[in-house]
Scaffold this motif. Sequence first.
Motif, PDB file in Angstrom:
ATOM      1  N   ASP A 279      -1.550  42.361  -6.537  1.00 35.92           N
ATOM      2  CA  ASP A 279      -2.955  42.623  -6.877  1.00 35.92           C
ATOM      3  C   ASP A 279      -3.790  41.356  -6.907  1.00 35.92           C
ATOM      4  O   ASP A 279      -5.003  41.406  -6.664  1.00 35.92           O
ATOM      5  N   GLU A 280      -3.165  40.228  -7.171  1.00 33.80           N
ATOM      6  CA  GLU A 280      -3.929  39.011  -7.441  1.00 33.80           C
ATOM      7  C   GLU A 280      -3.928  37.986  -6.314  1.00 33.80           C
ATOM      8  O   GLU A 280      -4.839  37.157  -6.231  1.00 33.80           O
ATOM      9  N   ASP A 281      -2.919  38.006  -5.451  1.00 35.82           N
ATOM     10  CA  ASP A 281      -2.744  36.953  -4.446  1.00 35.82           C
ATOM     11  C   ASP A 281      -2.859  37.548  -3.043  1.00 35.82           C
ATOM     12  O   ASP A 281      -1.980  38.271  -2.588  1.00 35.82           O
ATOM     13  N   PRO A 282      -3.938  37.247  -2.312  1.00 37.53           N
ATOM     14  CA  PRO A 282      -4.137  37.826  -0.976  1.00 37.53           C
ATOM     15  C   PRO A 282      -3.017  37.495   0.003  1.00 37.53           C
ATOM     16  O   PRO A 282      -2.655  38.335   0.836  1.00 37.53           O
ATOM     17  N   ILE A 283      -2.478  36.284  -0.066  1.00 37.94           N
ATOM     18  CA  ILE A 283      -1.404  35.909   0.853  1.00 37.94           C
ATOM     19  C   ILE A 283      -0.155  36.729   0.561  1.00 37.94           C
ATOM     20  O   ILE A 283       0.485  37.276   1.466  1.00 37.94           O
ATOM     21  N   TRP A 284       0.211  36.821  -0.710  1.00 37.70           N
ATOM     22  CA  TRP A 284       1.373  37.620  -1.098  1.00 37.70           C
ATOM     23  C   TRP A 284       1.163  39.087  -0.729  1.00 37.70           C
ATOM     24  O   TRP A 284       2.064  39.747  -0.204  1.00 37.70           O
ATOM     25  N   ARG A 285      -0.051  39.598  -0.967  1.00 37.09           N
ATOM     26  CA  ARG A 285      -0.360  41.000  -0.668  1.00 37.09           C
ATOM     27  C   ARG A 285      -0.269  41.294   0.827  1.00 37.09           C
ATOM     28  O   ARG A 285       0.094  42.395   1.237  1.00 37.09           O
ATOM     29  N   SER A 286      -0.613  40.317   1.665  1.00 40.20           N
ATOM     30  CA  SER A 286      -0.545  40.534   3.108  1.00 40.20           C
ATOM     31  C   SER A 286       0.896  40.641   3.602  1.00 40.20           C
ATOM     32  O   SER A 286       1.149  41.214   4.663  1.00 40.20           O
TER      33      SER A 286
END
Length: 237
Positions: A75-82
């Motif tokens: 939810d918080e980290d765009p790189i991790w979410r991608s």
Amino acid sequence: MSITAAKASLDQVSALVRGVQLPLEAIDQDHLEIVVAGLADAFEDARAAAPVIVATGNEAAVTALIESHLNRRIDEDPIWRSLVARVGRGTESINYDGTKIEKRPDLSISFTARSRRFPLIVEAKIIDLKSSKTAKLYCENGVHRFQIGDYAWGCREAVMLAYVRDGSNIAATLTPQITRANGSGLAEFGTTTGLTVLQFTTKELASSEHDRSFLYPSQRPPRDKPGPISLWHVWLR
């Protein structure tokens, strides 16, 4: 095993692997490095938020904290979410031939651009000699499960995660166990390359490669051979 039971087992495998050629393509090393960094960061977050659990809790308690931190990071980290779609703890899975349908690896990390039927498997162990949590058990109850096709049998890689509570280190503690021979002089855990130390920072990181002792029942020779599995060893303290 009865014919009926054998067919039921293979039906489990057929349902899971339909339309998929095994083993899956290898995960990009850059992606694995992101996952390793995420595991280390989640461990640090867990220790800051719940130091007593991290210092004294059992494997399930510590891993539950890590799971929560990793899913929050989606939810918080765009790189991790991608990269990561979901992290599950104790998610039930089947073994390579369907004879075991309630295997529960510690963490299953599903990627956004990869079949979610075969997540990256992370198996966690405590290393603490005072509590008889040894590198021997780490191999026998962890590494061995990947070798025999209980875990990550459709993949080319997996992760062993250690919560280190004593002075153990990978080079001195794990190497003698993971490379040991059985009574016939063969590598007990199918180890082909020993341990390759990848990095020393706040964590210890190494890799090893292991031959696997099973064949895919869903694929014809020579495609029934899974090939070796690469294990990443992440030791956190």
